[in-house]
Design a protein around this motif. Structure first.
Motif, PDB file in Angstrom:
ATOM      1  N   GLN A 299       0.810  -1.216   0.000  1.00  0.00           N
ATOM      2  CA  GLN A 299       0.000   0.000   0.000  1.00  0.00           C
ATOM      3  C   GLN A 299       0.843   1.265   0.000  1.00  0.00           C
ATOM      4  O   GLN A 299       1.807   1.398   0.750  1.00  0.00           O
ATOM      5  CB  GLN A 299      -0.928   0.003   1.206  1.00  0.00           C
ATOM      6  CG  GLN A 299      -1.970   1.100   1.099  1.00  0.00           C
ATOM      7  CD  GLN A 299      -3.103   0.895   2.062  1.00  0.00           C
ATOM      8  OE1 GLN A 299      -2.943   0.253   3.085  1.00  0.00           O
ATOM      9  NE2 GLN A 299      -4.256   1.452   1.728  1.00  0.00           N
ATOM     10  N   LEU A 300       0.423   2.188  -0.866  1.00  0.00           N
ATOM     11  CA  LEU A 300       0.980   3.535  -0.873  1.00  0.00           C
ATOM     12  C   LEU A 300      -0.049   4.436  -0.194  1.00  0.00           C
ATOM     13  O   LEU A 300      -1.189   4.028  -0.015  1.00  0.00           O
ATOM     14  CB  LEU A 300       1.190   3.990  -2.317  1.00  0.00           C
ATOM     15  CG  LEU A 300       2.242   3.259  -3.140  1.00  0.00           C
ATOM     16  CD1 LEU A 300       2.122   3.655  -4.603  1.00  0.00           C
ATOM     17  CD2 LEU A 300       3.632   3.600  -2.631  1.00  0.00           C
ATOM     18  N   PRO A 301       0.341   5.665   0.164  1.00  0.00           N
ATOM     19  CA  PRO A 301      -0.678   6.582   0.692  1.00  0.00           C
ATOM     20  C   PRO A 301      -1.798   6.765  -0.336  1.00  0.00           C
ATOM     21  O   PRO A 301      -1.604   6.471  -1.516  1.00  0.00           O
ATOM     22  CB  PRO A 301       0.095   7.894   0.888  1.00  0.00           C
ATOM     23  CG  PRO A 301       1.513   7.491   0.987  1.00  0.00           C
ATOM     24  CD  PRO A 301       1.677   6.260   0.169  1.00  0.00           C
ATOM     25  N   ASP A 302      -2.956   7.250   0.078  1.00  0.00           N
ATOM     26  CA  ASP A 302      -4.101   7.507  -0.808  1.00  0.00           C
ATOM     27  C   ASP A 302      -4.659   6.234  -1.426  1.00  0.00           C
ATOM     28  O   ASP A 302      -5.144   6.241  -2.552  1.00  0.00           O
ATOM     29  CB  ASP A 302      -3.716   8.474  -1.950  1.00  0.00           C
ATOM     30  CG  ASP A 302      -3.480   9.872  -1.419  1.00  0.00           C
ATOM     31  OD1 ASP A 302      -3.794  10.093  -0.229  1.00  0.00           O
ATOM     32  OD2 ASP A 302      -2.988  10.713  -2.174  1.00  0.00           O
TER      33      ASP A 302
ATOM     34  N   TYR B 173       1.312  -0.784  -5.036  1.00  0.00           N
ATOM     35  CA  TYR B 173       2.364  -1.029  -6.025  1.00  0.00           C
ATOM     36  C   TYR B 173       2.890  -2.442  -5.828  1.00  0.00           C
ATOM     37  O   TYR B 173       2.652  -3.061  -4.792  1.00  0.00           O
ATOM     38  CB  TYR B 173       3.479   0.011  -5.902  1.00  0.00           C
ATOM     39  CG  TYR B 173       4.470  -0.226  -4.787  1.00  0.00           C
ATOM     40  CD1 TYR B 173       4.171   0.096  -3.467  1.00  0.00           C
ATOM     41  CD2 TYR B 173       5.738  -0.759  -5.052  1.00  0.00           C
ATOM     42  CE1 TYR B 173       5.087  -0.109  -2.449  1.00  0.00           C
ATOM     43  CE2 TYR B 173       6.653  -0.964  -4.031  1.00  0.00           C
ATOM     44  CZ  TYR B 173       6.318  -0.639  -2.733  1.00  0.00           C
ATOM     45  OH  TYR B 173       7.229  -0.851  -1.733  1.00  0.00           O
TER      46      TYR B 173
ATOM     47  N   TYR C  69       5.883  -4.853  -5.210  1.00  0.00           N
ATOM     48  CA  TYR C  69       7.272  -4.845  -4.739  1.00  0.00           C
ATOM     49  C   TYR C  69       8.059  -6.023  -5.295  1.00  0.00           C
ATOM     50  O   TYR C  69       9.265  -6.078  -5.174  1.00  0.00           O
ATOM     51  CB  TYR C  69       7.315  -4.865  -3.200  1.00  0.00           C
ATOM     52  CG  TYR C  69       6.371  -5.878  -2.577  1.00  0.00           C
ATOM     53  CD1 TYR C  69       6.714  -7.213  -2.493  1.00  0.00           C
ATOM     54  CD2 TYR C  69       5.125  -5.481  -2.092  1.00  0.00           C
ATOM     55  CE1 TYR C  69       5.842  -8.140  -1.955  1.00  0.00           C
ATOM     56  CE2 TYR C  69       4.245  -6.406  -1.553  1.00  0.00           C
ATOM     57  CZ  TYR C  69       4.623  -7.740  -1.477  1.00  0.00           C
ATOM     58  OH  TYR C  69       3.760  -8.653  -0.954  1.00  0.00           O
TER      59      TYR C  69
ATOM     60  N   ILE D 214       9.631  -4.837  -8.897  1.00  0.00           N
ATOM     61  CA  ILE D 214       9.912  -3.391  -8.948  1.00  0.00           C
ATOM     62  C   ILE D 214      11.225  -3.066  -9.664  1.00  0.00           C
ATOM     63  O   ILE D 214      11.374  -1.997 -10.232  1.00  0.00           O
ATOM     64  CB  ILE D 214       9.882  -2.786  -7.517  1.00  0.00           C
ATOM     65  CG1 ILE D 214       9.900  -1.264  -7.589  1.00  0.00           C
ATOM     66  CG2 ILE D 214      11.040  -3.312  -6.674  1.00  0.00           C
ATOM     67  CD1 ILE D 214       9.547  -0.576  -6.314  1.00  0.00           C
ATOM     68  N   GLN D 215      12.160  -4.016  -9.671  1.00  0.00           N
ATOM     69  CA  GLN D 215      13.445  -3.729 -10.312  1.00  0.00           C
ATOM     70  C   GLN D 215      13.303  -3.496 -11.814  1.00  0.00           C
ATOM     71  O   GLN D 215      14.196  -2.952 -12.447  1.00  0.00           O
ATOM     72  CB  GLN D 215      14.452  -4.855 -10.054  1.00  0.00           C
ATOM     73  CG  GLN D 215      14.895  -4.976  -8.610  1.00  0.00           C
ATOM     74  CD  GLN D 215      15.487  -3.700  -8.043  1.00  0.00           C
ATOM     75  OE1 GLN D 215      16.123  -2.925  -8.750  1.00  0.00           O
ATOM     76  NE2 GLN D 215      15.280  -3.446  -6.768  1.00  0.00           N
TER      77      GLN D 215
ATOM     78  N   ARG E 207       8.477   0.353 -11.712  1.00  0.00           N
ATOM     79  CA  ARG E 207       7.398   0.043 -10.788  1.00  0.00           C
ATOM     80  C   ARG E 207       6.044  -0.075 -11.477  1.00  0.00           C
ATOM     81  O   ARG E 207       5.668   0.758 -12.274  1.00  0.00           O
ATOM     82  CB  ARG E 207       7.321   1.129  -9.709  1.00  0.00           C
ATOM     83  CG  ARG E 207       6.478   0.712  -8.525  1.00  0.00           C
ATOM     84  CD  ARG E 207       6.501   1.767  -7.443  1.00  0.00           C
ATOM     85  NE  ARG E 207       5.648   2.901  -7.784  1.00  0.00           N
ATOM     86  CZ  ARG E 207       5.431   3.911  -6.974  1.00  0.00           C
ATOM     87  NH1 ARG E 207       6.053   3.956  -5.800  1.00  0.00           N
ATOM     88  NH2 ARG E 207       4.668   4.908  -7.338  1.00  0.00           N
TER      89      ARG E 207
ATOM     90  N   LEU F  36      -1.465   3.496 -10.162  1.00  0.00           N
ATOM     91  CA  LEU F  36      -1.496   4.799 -10.817  1.00  0.00           C
ATOM     92  C   LEU F  36      -1.369   4.646 -12.332  1.00  0.00           C
ATOM     93  O   LEU F  36      -1.517   5.601 -13.076  1.00  0.00           O
ATOM     94  CB  LEU F  36      -0.349   5.680 -10.301  1.00  0.00           C
ATOM     95  CG  LEU F  36      -0.371   5.958  -8.794  1.00  0.00           C
ATOM     96  CD1 LEU F  36       0.988   6.390  -8.303  1.00  0.00           C
ATOM     97  CD2 LEU F  36      -1.409   7.016  -8.491  1.00  0.00           C
TER      98      LEU F  36
ATOM     99  N   LEU G 193      13.057   4.717  -7.861  1.00  0.00           N
ATOM    100  CA  LEU G 193      12.376   3.491  -8.293  1.00  0.00           C
ATOM    101  C   LEU G 193      11.011   3.401  -7.604  1.00  0.00           C
ATOM    102  O   LEU G 193      10.073   2.827  -8.134  1.00  0.00           O
ATOM    103  CB  LEU G 193      13.249   2.281  -7.954  1.00  0.00           C
ATOM    104  CG  LEU G 193      12.968   0.993  -8.693  1.00  0.00           C
ATOM    105  CD1 LEU G 193      13.046   1.235 -10.197  1.00  0.00           C
ATOM    106  CD2 LEU G 193      13.949  -0.084  -8.308  1.00  0.00           C
TER     107      LEU G 193
ATOM    108  N   TYR H 211       8.397   1.878  -1.738  1.00  0.00           N
ATOM    109  CA  TYR H 211       7.940   2.530  -0.513  1.00  0.00           C
ATOM    110  C   TYR H 211       8.251   1.709   0.735  1.00  0.00           C
ATOM    111  O   TYR H 211       8.366   2.241   1.826  1.00  0.00           O
ATOM    112  CB  TYR H 211       6.427   2.771  -0.637  1.00  0.00           C
ATOM    113  CG  TYR H 211       5.823   3.689   0.402  1.00  0.00           C
ATOM    114  CD1 TYR H 211       6.390   4.920   0.681  1.00  0.00           C
ATOM    115  CD2 TYR H 211       4.658   3.326   1.077  1.00  0.00           C
ATOM    116  CE1 TYR H 211       5.821   5.764   1.620  1.00  0.00           C
ATOM    117  CE2 TYR H 211       4.081   4.171   2.010  1.00  0.00           C
ATOM    118  CZ  TYR H 211       4.677   5.385   2.285  1.00  0.00           C
ATOM    119  OH  TYR H 211       4.113   6.215   3.213  1.00  0.00           O
ATOM    120  N   ARG H 212       8.419   0.389   0.570  1.00  0.00           N
ATOM    121  CA  ARG H 212       8.747  -0.468   1.720  1.00  0.00           C
ATOM    122  C   ARG H 212      10.017  -0.009   2.418  1.00  0.00           C
ATOM    123  O   ARG H 212      10.202  -0.187   3.603  1.00  0.00           O
ATOM    124  CB  ARG H 212       9.015  -1.904   1.267  1.00  0.00           C
ATOM    125  CG  ARG H 212       7.844  -2.650   0.782  1.00  0.00           C
ATOM    126  CD  ARG H 212       8.280  -4.009   0.323  1.00  0.00           C
ATOM    127  NE  ARG H 212       9.319  -3.937  -0.711  1.00  0.00           N
ATOM    128  CZ  ARG H 212      10.027  -4.970  -1.132  1.00  0.00           C
ATOM    129  NH1 ARG H 212       9.834  -6.146  -0.616  1.00  0.00           N
ATOM    130  NH2 ARG H 212      10.933  -4.824  -2.073  1.00  0.00           N
TER     131      ARG H 212
END
Lengths: 418, 227
Positions: A32-35, A39, A41, A44-45, A48, A52, B96, B99-100
């Motif tokens: 979880q991101l804010p709002d 995303y 994880y 992610i490399q 991302r 959104l 990147l 957020y973690r």
């Protein structure tokens, strides 16, 4: 190629999110991101993926110019190799799932050439992937040289070349996440290796990258339990190539018990038997690889060698070594007599005419397949098809016995063929 | 582990079990954490918090210049050196967008902030950046403590990121923030600590500090993760 991302959300009261690109089931609290955005994880490399953005895929056009004779490779396959190669063509033609279990040094890459040539002449798109970036980097120039007229691209995390639509794609299994129903036929080299083995995300990546009903050929010298299970359950067909291209048997392992080996190495000492062997090899100008289980053993062993006043030129190398490529090149150019290495050089590399020594072969780091692969570094060249494989250990563990059995079993199969 | 993806292992000792406290597993392994060079226990510039080069002077050359240019009293404390490991961390976390990774330094930052006893103000990020990134990296580091959002970036569209400019260009940057008026009563007469991720030239954090002083703050100090 996909650009961005979208996420699925389960409609039930249990909130769940999974990544549309890599299909990892996400822990919502972590993702979880804010709002109230999420995303991924897990992948992610590769840039991302998040709520959104939207995931966009492009339908595969398969627009390739017709090439009648795509293969520029002039080499000759042995009879057995030819049989396997014909079989691979059949597998591609019938779009099967198949495992080619070929011993180390069997000449797997060359055996693929006729099948790739067939696929290209049919206007099919070919993907060749491996979990190891080193394998891809070594494979690509050989493929490119063998198919000069065909468009080829190499993709991996550190590649700086921009993406291009090509008929033959050589890439790491991670890069397959960028493809959706793109390849008619695929080859996965070294399937049993980290990070591919047991990694759901990468298995999904393969399934997602291949067209529905496409053909997959798995290649390895050391199939793992998951592959063996699929063979037993008849979900995967298998064929063996138990003999090397030069027709000689695999070098068998010599297991040498050495008391207090671990303790001695920790004290920066090596047993006399090991030192004598190293001195003997150096005197004979016999080049070799010295495998140790852990990175910390590299300095311990090299200090032990310095203390014992060993005169040979050597380097230590491990996966995150910034000079890794140069050091391996130094071994290739024969500017050093031996390398002390961790398991990173266990597969995918060929130094002609070397021997190998494994210290602490009973360490849990060395799986049976790793040991088979290490033994497979020896005798790959027809000029010197034999060599020493020496395992120094305190105990004859299950993995060591299993490695020994696998090599003997393949050799038995090979003798029957002769 | 968050930084190197190595498997996590925490030895549960009897002592830990009988302490009856919540077990907090480490977020990064000791090996990765050792790559970050802490500045708290070494001699630093009194003003900006960077590692002291000239031990005879407690203020670095840049900060001597700032003293002439910046009319308000301001000191900054930095937790870590902005070395290769920290640059890499910022790349993963901010650019990147993982957020973690806030969890790696969150406890350290919040502990410092609580210790200061000051009112906490975070440096804002541009709305476009927020939209793209999905989070404010500074708020992530401060998660768990009460912060005041009394600053926002000006409405002008952002042409280049601060991190993409060179030193000279950064020093000339015009005031990028504006004060959110209703917060005036919160700030007046207060001791304030401004939080940012990286202190590079000190321009950004001083722009924020001067706005707070103009709004009537009693004293303003800074805390940054890196310098």
């Amino acid at each position: 190629m996909t650009a961005d991302c979208h996420f699925g959300r389960q409609s039930s009261s249990r909130v769940g999110a999974w990544c549309a690109r890599c299909h990892t089931k996400l822990n919502p609290a972590v993702a979880q991101l804010p709002d109230n955005q999420y995303y991924c994880y897990a992948c992610i490399q590769m840039g991302r993926m998040d709520t959104l953005h939207r995931l966009v895929t492009v339908a595969e056009p398969n627009q390739f110019a017709k090439i009648v004779k795509p293969m520029s490779w002039q080499g000759q396959l042995t009879n057995l190799q030819q049989q396997c190669a014909d079989q691979v063509v059949k597998i591609f033609d019938q779009r099967q799932r198949h495992l080619l279990w070929a011993v180390t040094g069997a000449g797997k890459t060359e055996m693929l050439f006729p099948a790739i040539a067939w696929a290209v002449s049919q206007g099919l798109r070919v993907g060749i992937a491996s979990p190891r970036v080193d394998v891809c980097i070594e494979l690509f120039p050989r493929i490119k040289a063998a198919f000069e007229q065909v468009s080829c691209i190499l993709l991996h995390g550190k590649a700086d070349q921009p993406y291009q639509y090509c008929q033959i794609t050589v890439c790491t299994t991670h890069q397959l996440l960028r493809f959706y129903h793109a390849f008619d036929v695929m080859v996965i080299d070294e399937v049993d290796v980290f990070p591919f083995a047991g990694n759901q995300m990468l298995h999904f990546a393969v399934q997602n990258a291949i067209k529905p009903g496409g053909g997959i050929l798995y290649l390895t010298a050391t199939p793992d339990e998951a592959l063996m299970r699929q063979i037993r359950q008849k979900k995967l067909s298998v064929s063996y190539l138990p003999i090397r291209y030069h027709g000689f048997l695999l070098p068998t392992v010599k297991i040498i018990k050495s008391r207090h080996l671990k303790q001695k190495i920790d004290q920066k000492q090596l047993p006399q038997s090991v030192l004598r062997m190293i001195i003997k090899l150096l005197q004979q100008r016999q080049r070799f690889l010295l495998f140790v289980p852990r990175i910390k053993d590299l300095t311990l062993v090299s200090e032990a060698l310095n203390r014992a006043a060993i005169t040979g030129r050597f380097l230590t190398v491990y996966s995150a070594d910034p000079k890794r490529i140069e050091k391996v090149a130094a071994m290739r150019d024969q500017t050093v007599d031996f390398l002390i290495t961790t398991t990173i050089l266990e597969r995918g590399v060929t130094f002609p005419g070397i021997d190998v020594i494994v210290l602490k072969a009973d360490d849990e780091i060395f799986s049976a397949s790793a040991l088979v692969q290490i033994a497979g570094r020896v005798g790959r060249n027809s000029a010197r098809p034999t060599g020493r494989v020496l395992f120094y250990c305190e105990r004859r563990t299950k993995t060591i016995r299993s490695c020994d059995n696998q090599i003997r079993q393949m050799n038995r199969k090979a003798t029957r063929l002769k | 582990m968050l930084l190197c993806q190595a498997p996590l292992s925490t030895a549960l000792t009897l002592e830990k079990i009988f302490s009856f406290q919540k077990v907090r597993p480490p977020r990064a392994c000791a090996k990765c954490l050792s790559q970050f060079k802490p500045l708290l226990d070494c001699q630093t510039c009194r003003v900006c918090g960077r590692r002291a080069v000239d031990l005879s002077d407690d203020t670095c050359l840049d900060c001597h210049k700032w003293r002439q240019q910046f009319p308000y009293p301001f000191v900054n404390q930095a937790l870590f050196e902005y070395n290769a490991a920290m640059k890499d961390f910022m790349k993963q976390y901010k650019f990147l967008g993982d957020y973690r990774l806030r969890a790696v330094f969150n406890q350290l930052v919040t502990a410092r902030l609580k210790q200061s006893g000051r009112l906490i103000v975070t440096v804002p990020i541009h709305p476009n950046t927020f939209e793209e990134r999905g989070f404010n990296q500074v708020l992530g580091l401060c998660e768990g403590v009460q912060t005041v959002s009394c600053l926002k970036t000006c409405q002008i569209t952002k042409h280049t990121r601060q991190s993409e400019k060179d030193r000279a260009a950064r020093l000339q940057t015009a005031q990028p923030f504006e004060f959110v008026e209703p917060a005036g009563s919160l700030i007046r007469g207060k001791a304030i600590i401004i939080v940012d991720d990286v202190y590079t030239t000190g321009t950004t954090i001083r722009h924020a500090a001067s706005l707070l002083y103009q709004a009537g703050a009693n004293s303003v100090t800074g805390l940054t993760l890196a310098r």
